[in-house]
Motif scaffolding. Structure first.
Motif, PDB file in Angstrom:
ATOM      1  N   VAL A 187       0.837  -1.204   0.000  1.00  0.00           N
ATOM      2  CA  VAL A 187       0.000   0.000   0.000  1.00  0.00           C
ATOM      3  C   VAL A 187       0.874   1.257   0.000  1.00  0.00           C
ATOM      4  O   VAL A 187       0.580   2.230  -0.694  1.00  0.00           O
ATOM      5  N   PHE A 188       1.973   1.210   0.765  1.00  0.00           N
ATOM      6  CA  PHE A 188       2.869   2.369   0.803  1.00  0.00           C
ATOM      7  C   PHE A 188       3.458   2.628  -0.587  1.00  0.00           C
ATOM      8  O   PHE A 188       3.534   3.769  -1.031  1.00  0.00           O
ATOM      9  N   ALA A 189       3.866   1.546  -1.273  1.00  0.00           N
ATOM     10  CA  ALA A 189       4.443   1.716  -2.610  1.00  0.00           C
ATOM     11  C   ALA A 189       3.413   2.336  -3.545  1.00  0.00           C
ATOM     12  O   ALA A 189       3.709   3.260  -4.309  1.00  0.00           O
ATOM     13  N   GLU A 190       2.179   1.845  -3.450  1.00  0.00           N
ATOM     14  CA  GLU A 190       1.132   2.347  -4.335  1.00  0.00           C
ATOM     15  C   GLU A 190       0.818   3.814  -4.010  1.00  0.00           C
ATOM     16  O   GLU A 190       0.757   4.663  -4.907  1.00  0.00           O
ATOM     17  N   ALA A 191       0.666   4.098  -2.708  1.00  0.00           N
ATOM     18  CA  ALA A 191       0.311   5.462  -2.306  1.00  0.00           C
ATOM     19  C   ALA A 191       1.413   6.444  -2.678  1.00  0.00           C
ATOM     20  O   ALA A 191       1.142   7.600  -3.031  1.00  0.00           O
ATOM     21  N   SER A 192       2.654   5.981  -2.616  1.00  0.00           N
ATOM     22  CA  SER A 192       3.789   6.842  -2.937  1.00  0.00           C
ATOM     23  C   SER A 192       3.688   7.375  -4.360  1.00  0.00           C
ATOM     24  O   SER A 192       4.149   8.482  -4.659  1.00  0.00           O
ATOM     25  N   ARG A 193       3.076   6.581  -5.270  1.00  0.00           N
ATOM     26  CA  ARG A 193       2.944   7.019  -6.659  1.00  0.00           C
ATOM     27  C   ARG A 193       2.013   8.220  -6.802  1.00  0.00           C
ATOM     28  O   ARG A 193       2.023   8.902  -7.818  1.00  0.00           O
ATOM     29  N   HIS A 194       1.176   8.470  -5.766  1.00  0.00           N
ATOM     30  CA  HIS A 194       0.284   9.629  -5.822  1.00  0.00           C
ATOM     31  C   HIS A 194       1.006  10.930  -5.487  1.00  0.00           C
ATOM     32  O   HIS A 194       0.418  11.996  -5.561  1.00  0.00           O
ATOM     33  N   ASP A 220     -10.805  10.151   1.012  1.00  0.00           N
ATOM     34  CA  ASP A 220     -11.747   9.192   0.454  1.00  0.00           C
ATOM     35  C   ASP A 220     -11.476   7.810   1.047  1.00  0.00           C
ATOM     36  O   ASP A 220     -10.498   7.160   0.691  1.00  0.00           O
ATOM     37  N   TYR A 221     -12.344   7.397   2.005  1.00  0.00           N
ATOM     38  CA  TYR A 221     -12.139   6.107   2.658  1.00  0.00           C
ATOM     39  C   TYR A 221     -12.703   4.942   1.845  1.00  0.00           C
ATOM     40  O   TYR A 221     -12.659   3.802   2.280  1.00  0.00           O
ATOM     41  N   SER A 222     -13.279   5.233   0.644  1.00  0.00           N
ATOM     42  CA  SER A 222     -13.906   4.150  -0.113  1.00  0.00           C
ATOM     43  C   SER A 222     -12.916   3.456  -1.056  1.00  0.00           C
ATOM     44  O   SER A 222     -13.227   2.432  -1.624  1.00  0.00           O
ATOM     45  N   VAL A 223     -11.707   4.029  -1.208  1.00  0.00           N
ATOM     46  CA  VAL A 223     -10.733   3.392  -2.100  1.00  0.00           C
ATOM     47  C   VAL A 223     -10.254   2.082  -1.493  1.00  0.00           C
ATOM     48  O   VAL A 223     -10.342   1.886  -0.280  1.00  0.00           O
ATOM     49  N   PRO A 224      -9.746   1.137  -2.316  1.00  0.00           N
ATOM     50  CA  PRO A 224      -9.188  -0.097  -1.755  1.00  0.00           C
ATOM     51  C   PRO A 224      -7.964   0.230  -0.890  1.00  0.00           C
ATOM     52  O   PRO A 224      -7.256   1.198  -1.162  1.00  0.00           O
ATOM     53  N   ASP A 225      -7.746  -0.576   0.150  1.00  0.00           N
ATOM     54  CA  ASP A 225      -6.619  -0.382   1.078  1.00  0.00           C
ATOM     55  C   ASP A 225      -6.637   1.015   1.709  1.00  0.00           C
ATOM     56  O   ASP A 225      -5.587   1.631   1.918  1.00  0.00           O
ATOM     57  N   ALA A 226      -7.844   1.510   2.010  1.00  0.00           N
ATOM     58  CA  ALA A 226      -7.942   2.877   2.529  1.00  0.00           C
ATOM     59  C   ALA A 226      -7.170   3.056   3.837  1.00  0.00           C
ATOM     60  O   ALA A 226      -6.571   4.108   4.063  1.00  0.00           O
ATOM     61  N   LYS A 227      -7.167   2.025   4.675  1.00  0.00           N
ATOM     62  CA  LYS A 227      -6.483   2.163   5.976  1.00  0.00           C
ATOM     63  C   LYS A 227      -4.997   2.459   5.805  1.00  0.00           C
ATOM     64  O   LYS A 227      -4.468   3.416   6.364  1.00  0.00           O
ATOM     65  N   GLY A 228      -4.335   1.598   5.010  1.00  0.00           N
ATOM     66  CA  GLY A 228      -2.895   1.780   4.813  1.00  0.00           C
ATOM     67  C   GLY A 228      -2.609   3.110   4.130  1.00  0.00           C
ATOM     68  O   GLY A 228      -1.659   3.816   4.472  1.00  0.00           O
ATOM     69  N   LYS A 229      -3.470   3.460   3.163  1.00  0.00           N
ATOM     70  CA  LYS A 229      -3.271   4.707   2.438  1.00  0.00           C
ATOM     71  C   LYS A 229      -3.440   5.903   3.384  1.00  0.00           C
ATOM     72  O   LYS A 229      -2.674   6.867   3.333  1.00  0.00           O
ATOM     73  N   GLN A 230      -4.435   5.795   4.270  1.00  0.00           N
ATOM     74  CA  GLN A 230      -4.656   6.863   5.245  1.00  0.00           C
ATOM     75  C   GLN A 230      -3.421   7.041   6.119  1.00  0.00           C
ATOM     76  O   GLN A 230      -2.968   8.173   6.354  1.00  0.00           O
ATOM     77  N   VAL A 231      -2.833   5.909   6.566  1.00  0.00           N
ATOM     78  CA  VAL A 231      -1.642   6.002   7.411  1.00  0.00           C
ATOM     79  C   VAL A 231      -0.487   6.616   6.627  1.00  0.00           C
ATOM     80  O   VAL A 231       0.246   7.467   7.131  1.00  0.00           O
ATOM     81  N   PHE A 232      -0.335   6.206   5.350  1.00  0.00           N
ATOM     82  CA  PHE A 232       0.741   6.778   4.541  1.00  0.00           C
ATOM     83  C   PHE A 232       0.594   8.289   4.442  1.00  0.00           C
ATOM     84  O   PHE A 232       1.549   9.042   4.667  1.00  0.00           O
ATOM     85  N   PHE A 233      -0.630   8.734   4.115  1.00  0.00           N
ATOM     86  CA  PHE A 233      -0.790  10.180   3.940  1.00  0.00           C
ATOM     87  C   PHE A 233      -0.735  10.922   5.268  1.00  0.00           C
ATOM     88  O   PHE A 233      -0.267  12.058   5.330  1.00  0.00           O
ATOM     89  N   PHE A 234      -1.179  10.281   6.341  1.00  0.00           N
ATOM     90  CA  PHE A 234      -0.998  10.889   7.665  1.00  0.00           C
ATOM     91  C   PHE A 234       0.486  11.156   7.895  1.00  0.00           C
ATOM     92  O   PHE A 234       0.899  12.257   8.252  1.00  0.00           O
ATOM     93  N   LEU A 235       1.308  10.112   7.665  1.00  0.00           N
ATOM     94  CA  LEU A 235       2.745  10.265   7.898  1.00  0.00           C
ATOM     95  C   LEU A 235       3.346  11.287   6.941  1.00  0.00           C
ATOM     96  O   LEU A 235       4.202  12.087   7.322  1.00  0.00           O
ATOM     97  N   TYR A 236       2.879  11.262   5.675  1.00  0.00           N
ATOM     98  CA  TYR A 236       3.380  12.226   4.701  1.00  0.00           C
ATOM     99  C   TYR A 236       3.144  13.650   5.194  1.00  0.00           C
ATOM    100  O   TYR A 236       4.052  14.486   5.216  1.00  0.00           O
ATOM    101  N   PHE A 237       1.912  13.917   5.642  1.00  0.00           N
ATOM    102  CA  PHE A 237       1.616  15.278   6.091  1.00  0.00           C
ATOM    103  C   PHE A 237       2.299  15.597   7.413  1.00  0.00           C
ATOM    104  O   PHE A 237       2.770  16.728   7.625  1.00  0.00           O
ATOM    105  N   ALA A 238       2.388  14.604   8.305  1.00  0.00           N
ATOM    106  CA  ALA A 238       3.054  14.860   9.591  1.00  0.00           C
ATOM    107  C   ALA A 238       4.530  15.179   9.373  1.00  0.00           C
ATOM    108  O   ALA A 238       5.061  16.147   9.923  1.00  0.00           O
ATOM    109  N   MET A 239       5.194  14.362   8.536  1.00  0.00           N
ATOM    110  CA  MET A 239       6.638  14.532   8.374  1.00  0.00           C
ATOM    111  C   MET A 239       6.964  15.786   7.563  1.00  0.00           C
ATOM    112  O   MET A 239       7.794  16.606   7.963  1.00  0.00           O
TER     113      MET A 239
END
Ligand SMILES: [Cu+2]
Lengths: 215, 542
Positions: free
Chosen positions: A54-61, A133-152
């Motif tokens: 999920v992190f690899a996929e989210a990173s592409r965004h 958008d929590y309706s996307v597949p793997d929303a939990k992992g993606k949410q954590v990725f973007f949380f960390l992205y914005f936090a860091m």
């Protein structure tokens, strides 16, 4: 450059001792700062281990072009700061002022580009807490990725903003001819801080943007 | 000139840090480390009594098996605020900010700390943090426990979590800046000839404590920030329903909060290392070992946090490693206890009040430390986890250890700070009351915990009542023991006999200055030529 007469504060023997103390204090402060980011880096490690795909996929965004440009911009701003402290050491006033102005300009440019990125994530519903958008597949992992992205990157941006304000103050003091080769501790400490903020970004950039870029 | 003029001249108090300047602004804007130490002393004493007030209510509730004095919700808030105030607003700052601030520059022959204005800022941050806590409790309190575990603190608690977190966050930065200031001071401002191995051991412990503050506190700060963000914006970094991992918060929290135990105890060990040689009239036994063990403790303190999570879903192998490492911390701690004891051997011991507290510290700290080994063993831990055994264990370290050491140091340096002597008889009585009251309060809790009484409940089965009544009775005695010094020290500050420069006949640069010290400590920077604790030994006399 006009030579201003300087006296050490009363607890110091001489100006050298005072300068050494100020620099040591700055290094200790940066150690503290490093551990502040350390809490986020360890969280990143844990969640990247939990959600590798999920992190690899989210990173592409993330916008790799802006990320790369911003990395270059920060490195140039660091060059400006290095020139500034060199100018202060060698009593080259123009170099000092020019270096500081360059750092302010490039630092601000970084912030503007970062803001554009944040805005795009907001439009794409990738901004946890504001619009996600929590309706996307793997929303939990993606949410954590973007949380960390914005936090860091957010904590980094706060530090950079403080850095820009700091350098503006240094610029004002330099303009008022307050520094000389005998006394330029504030310039030196501001440079240390600026480089630290840059180095944090040098780690953030590959960790967040380049997870999946080789594919 | 007429010689009568000199004869009739009234006695003038010499200029010192207390009477050099006047007015409220001379205190609130002071950069003198000695005045800032007094500001800290006053504010810490206030917070100590706030935390103590919650302890009294807790013990009163536990007098009877039923929950009758307060509701269950209120009880949750009581133990949360008791822990929060005592840990972050009293124990962690206690010895460093009060005694360290006052004595450290004097001990190393400096005129002030390296960054006096930063020192004042630290005090204002402490005040601001305290204000947030007071605001938090005035608007309904906090019920998460002082540990702020997620997701209770982020998704479920309906109390003033954000205000509490903000208070702790701010006071954390006060702690970091104090540590930064002390480290720089110890590196850069030592008097000529004062090499590292001529430093009093108190300085070593303050140095190690400051290292932990600088390295550990930012991790707490970022964890609390994440909690606040998760709670305010309803996003998930720890909340499992949103993809987070609550165990991660426990790891981050204890990564700071276990070393914080050593922030609380190390400076106490420093005080004891000063007091024991003074009142045994002997150099400390094994100076190098005591100095190195300080760093041993500080180093290991960062590697044992997992012992708080043996039943929280940690892997078996992680638990085994943390258990072994926790045993390892006992080694440097035991080295200190052995060396203090060996210092007493063949000493000519006098039992003045600071010594009584320090001897109490050694005994109670040893009990606290040994029971720490029980609960670091995996099997025993499962049995006593979250029971009163744990409560008793850490109160032996923090109250029996640290508060005793703080009182020891307060009495030891009181003549230097105030220029006056406290009434020795009353002080000895108070020390005795504290010792008896403390043991009566907390020893029954070991038994209660072993029998299975869990912590954080406001009611309990009737068979536990006898031990709980004993504990509450002990707490009342302890309370008297804490109020007595407050009364006689205020009295002595005004009416006590003059102390002179060195009432204990102790070594150390702080005793070479007048009492109270002048505004800038030393007129001439002292030069050190001797090792510390250079007392004439019995062998020398022969
Ligand atoms: Cu622990």
């Amino acid at each position: 450059m006009q030579k201003a007469e300087q006296f050490p504060e009363l607890q110091y023997r001489d100006l050298d001792q005072q300068r050494e103390a100020a620099e040591l204090g700055m290094w200790i402060f940066l150690t503290t700062e490093l551990l502040l980011f350390g809490g986020l880096f360890i969280s990143y490690a844990v969640y990247r281990h939990t959600y590798p795909e999920v992190f690899a996929e989210a990173s592409r965004h993330l916008d790799t072009v802006i990320g790369t440009v911003n990395t270059g911009i920060l490195i140039i701003s660091s060059l400006g700061m290095a020139l500034a402290v060199y100018g202060a050491q060698t009593a080259k006033r123009k170099r000092l002022l020019f270096g500081l102005i360059a750092a302010i300009v490039f630092g601000t440019a970084f912030m503007v580009l970062k803001g554009i990125e944040y805005y795009h994530h907001y439009l794409n519903a990738e901004f946890p807490g504001l619009r996600f958008d929590y309706s996307v597949p793997d929303a939990k992992g993606k949410q954590v990725f973007f949380f960390l992205y914005f936090a860091m990157t957010g904590l980094h941006a706060i530090h950079l903003t403080i850095g820009i304000v700091l350098v503006c103050i240094i610029l004002y003091l330099a303009y008022r001819r307050r520094f000389s080769p005998d006394y330029y501790t504030p310039v030196e400490n501001a440079v240390l801080y600026w480089h630290f903020v840059d180095i944090i970004w040098i780690f953030l950039f590959p960790l967040l943007y380049l997870i999946d870029v080789h594919k | 000139m007429n010689s009568e003029i000199t004869l009739e001249r009234p006695e003038i108090e010499p200029i010192n840090y207390l009477n050099a300047r006047h007015g409220i602004a001379s205190w609130l804007l002071t950069t003198d480390h000695k005045r800032i130490a007094l500001l800290y002393m006053i504010s810490l004493t206030l917070m100590f009594f706030v935390g103590g007030f919650f302890a009294i209510l807790i013990r009163l509730e536990l007098l009877t098996p039923q929950g009758d004095l307060v509701t269950a919700d209120t009880y949750n808030k009581l133990f949360t605020l008791h822990g929060l105030v005592m840990v972050f607003f009293f124990l962690i700052p206690s010895v460093p900010t009060v005694l360290g601030n006052f004595i450290l520059p004097l001990m190393i022959g400096a005129k002030d700390l390296a960054f006096p204005r930063l020192n004042l800022l630290s005090w204002y941050l402490y005040l601001l943090g305290s204000a947030f806590i007071i605001w938090c409790l005035a608007t309904g309190g906090l019920d998460t426990g002082w540990t702020f575990y997620a997701p209770l603190s982020t998704a479920f608690s309906n109390t003033q979590v954000i205000k509490g977190i903000t208070g702790v966050f701010i006071v954390g930065f006060s702690s970091i800046l104090t540590g930064l200031n002390f480290i720089t001071t110890i590196h850069k401002l030592r008097a000529p000839g004062l090499t590292w191995f001529r430093l009093p051991l108190f300085v070593w412990t303050i140095y190690a404590t400051s290292m932990i503050q600088v390295l550990g506190t930012p991790v707490l700060a970022i964890s609390l920030t994440l909690i606040a963000v998760e709670r305010v914006f309803r996003v998930g970094i720890f909340d499992p329903t949103l993809g987070g991992d609550p165990i991660l918060f426990q790891h981050l929290f204890w990564f700071y909060s276990h070393p914080a135990v050593y922030i609380m105890i190390l400076p106490g060990m420093g005080v004891v290392s000063e007091v024991i040689p003074t009142f045994a009239r002997r150099p400390i036994f094994g100076y190098n070992f005591v100095a190195y063990s300080t760093f041993g403790i500080a180093f290991f303190s960062f590697l044992v946090w997992g012992h708080h999570m043996f039943v929280a879903g940690e892997s078996m192998y992680a638990a085994m490693a943390f258990s072994v490492l926790s045993f390892a911390v006992a080694v440097p701690s035991a080295i200190k206890v052995f060396n203090w004891t060996a210092t007493l051997y063949k000493g000519s011991i006098s039992y003045d009040t600071p010594m009584l507290y320090s001897l109490g510290f050694i005994g109670l700290f040893t009990i606290g430390g040994m029971t720490g080994l029980f609960i670091a063993s995996l099997g025993v831990n499962v049995h006593v986890h979250d029971t009163y055994f744990i409560i008793a264990h850490f109160h032996y370290i923090m109250v029996g250890g640290m508060v005793m050491a703080y009182f020891s140091g307060l009495h030891y340096w009181f003549p230097k700070i105030s220029g006056r002597l406290y009434p020795e008889g009353w002080a000895k009585l108070a020390a005795l009351i504290v010792f008896v009251g403390f043991n009566l309060t907390f020893f029954p809790q070991f038994v209660l915990g072993y029998m299975g009484m869990p912590r954080r409940y406001y009611a309990y089965p009737p068979e536990f009542q006898v031990l709980n009544v004993l504990s509450t009775a002990g707490a009342s005695i302890l309370g008297v023991g804490y109020i007595l010094p407050l009364i006689y020290m205020i009295w002595a500050w005004k009416f006590g006999p003059k102390a002179g420069n060195n009432p204990w006949g102790a070594t150390g640069l702080e005793w070479t200055t007048p009492s109270p010290p002048p505004e800038f400590n030393f007129d001439i920077t002292p030069v050190v030529t001797e090792p510390p604790y250079n007392y004439p030994t019995v062998d020398d006399d022969e």
